[in-house]
Design a protein around this motif. Structure first.
Motif, short mmCIF file in Angstrom:
data_model
loop_
_atom_site.label_atom_id
_atom_site.label_comp_id
_atom_site.label_asym_id
_atom_site.label_seq_id
_atom_site.Cartn_x
_atom_site.Cartn_y
_atom_site.Cartn_z
N ASP A 1 19.86 11.04 116.03
CA ASP A 1 20.05 10.75 114.83
C ASP A 1 20.33 9.46 114.38
O ASP A 1 21.06 8.61 115.09
N ARG B 1 17.08 11.79 110.73
CA ARG B 1 17.88 12.64 111.74
C ARG B 1 17.14 13.98 112.14
O ARG B 1 16.20 14.41 111.43
N GLN C 1 18.70 20.40 112.48
CA GLN C 1 19.46 21.23 113.52
C GLN C 1 19.16 22.94 113.14
O GLN C 1 19.45 23.31 112.13
N HIS D 1 16.73 21.50 117.58
CA HIS D 1 17.88 20.24 117.51
C HIS D 1 17.78 19.47 118.90
O HIS D 1 17.54 18.30 119.07
#
Lengths: 194, 194
Positions: free
Chosen positions: B123, B190, B193, B100
């Motif tokens: 994102d 995005r 993560q 991330h």
């Protein structure tokens, strides 16, 4: 231009078409629309400026959908949950308090702002991955900006729009999240970007 | 435990059940599964650790779905696009390169890495709101981490998973985004993560 329900002036604009792929009758809105059927149009499809909230029923009831700027050529492109199938949006309004950089919210483990709490100012595609212990949030206090919470991880399922300027930013029970909320289940959430 | 297709060891774990709401036969996986039918189970529902990619067909083909940590009690909870209805996932694998904090990607206006370009490390629920001029991306270079691109704004529609350690991180035409990709249309994206 339909101005059923005046809201603060802003750079808001949304264009609705009555057929898929931006065909047919077209209407532009710059403020909230409480019942799109009164405008003889039943789809909402191109969002040109800023952020809007769309609703399943008239008068801002039923399932909620955040509409970011962009193109929505058919109902599947904005609908969030297939569990309860809907094919049109009946009302919509701008989300005036969206403020991406300044968004802040406190999550509480239990209803009425009790139990473990967690202050957040970021997006979380999985609350459990970030340390939240279960798949529910009991209550929420929006201190600034606007947020959208989702039933499932990865921004899926029912959407609940939480704003600092509604309910005084306080959402103390799922019954206050929206008329479609049936449980405390929230597994992802993010700031709404203006 | 099914180990059809060994992948690097990690903390990955996903639990599949053959009935809704975590009922019925149960199987745990710690690495990729190329065809869940060979395990006599056809649903995938509780993702316990790290990030997985799910696929509509066996051998990692068809529609793609990012599975974050959390609970998916039925197919509607993970499916992303209703336009092309699917009710089960046939194969899945961990997304090993998700990172991330370090995710970085370059977007190009046209295929083969030409035209206007934009380096991103954040994102974007609406690319158009952030300055991208249209509803398409021609090509992408993933420099680090893993990303998920979506056909429509607000993380809706077809998903395309882009990883730095696949294709050398280079996705020069939509035909390389996945077997389900039919156009260059991307309106939100995005970081994935870990």
């Amino acid at each position: 231009m339909a101005l059923n329900n005046p809201t603060p002036l802003g750079p808001w604009k949304i264009t609705a078409y009555d057929q898929e792929n931006f065909q047919g009758k077209r209407l532009e809105f710059t403020s909230a629309c409480q019942n799109i059927m009164e405008c003889s149009i039943d789809n909402i499809l191109r969002q040109k400026q800023e952020i809007w909230a769309g609703y399943e029923h008239s008068s801002f009831c039923g399932q909620q959908f955040v509409l970011e700027r962009g193109e929505y050529p058919h109902w599947e492109s904005w609908s969030g949950s297939n569990a309860y199938h809907i094919e049109r949006m009946m009302s919509f309004r701008p989300i005036c308090s969206a403020n991406h950089k300044e968004s802040k919210m406190v999550l509480f483990e239990r209803e009425n702002f009790i139990g473990r709490q967690w202050e957040i100012n970021d997006d979380y595609p999985s609350l459990q991955a970030m340390g939240w212990s279960n798949n529910e949030i009991g209550s929420m206090q929006v201190q600034s900006g606007a947020w959208v919470c989702y039933q499932f991880p990865g921004y899926r399922g029912y959407q609940y729009i939480m704003e600092c300027d509604r309910h005084g930013g306080e959402y103390k029970h799922y019954r206050e999240w929206g008329s479609h909320a049936q449980s405390f289940q929230v597994q992802s959430l993010r700031r709404i970007q203006q």
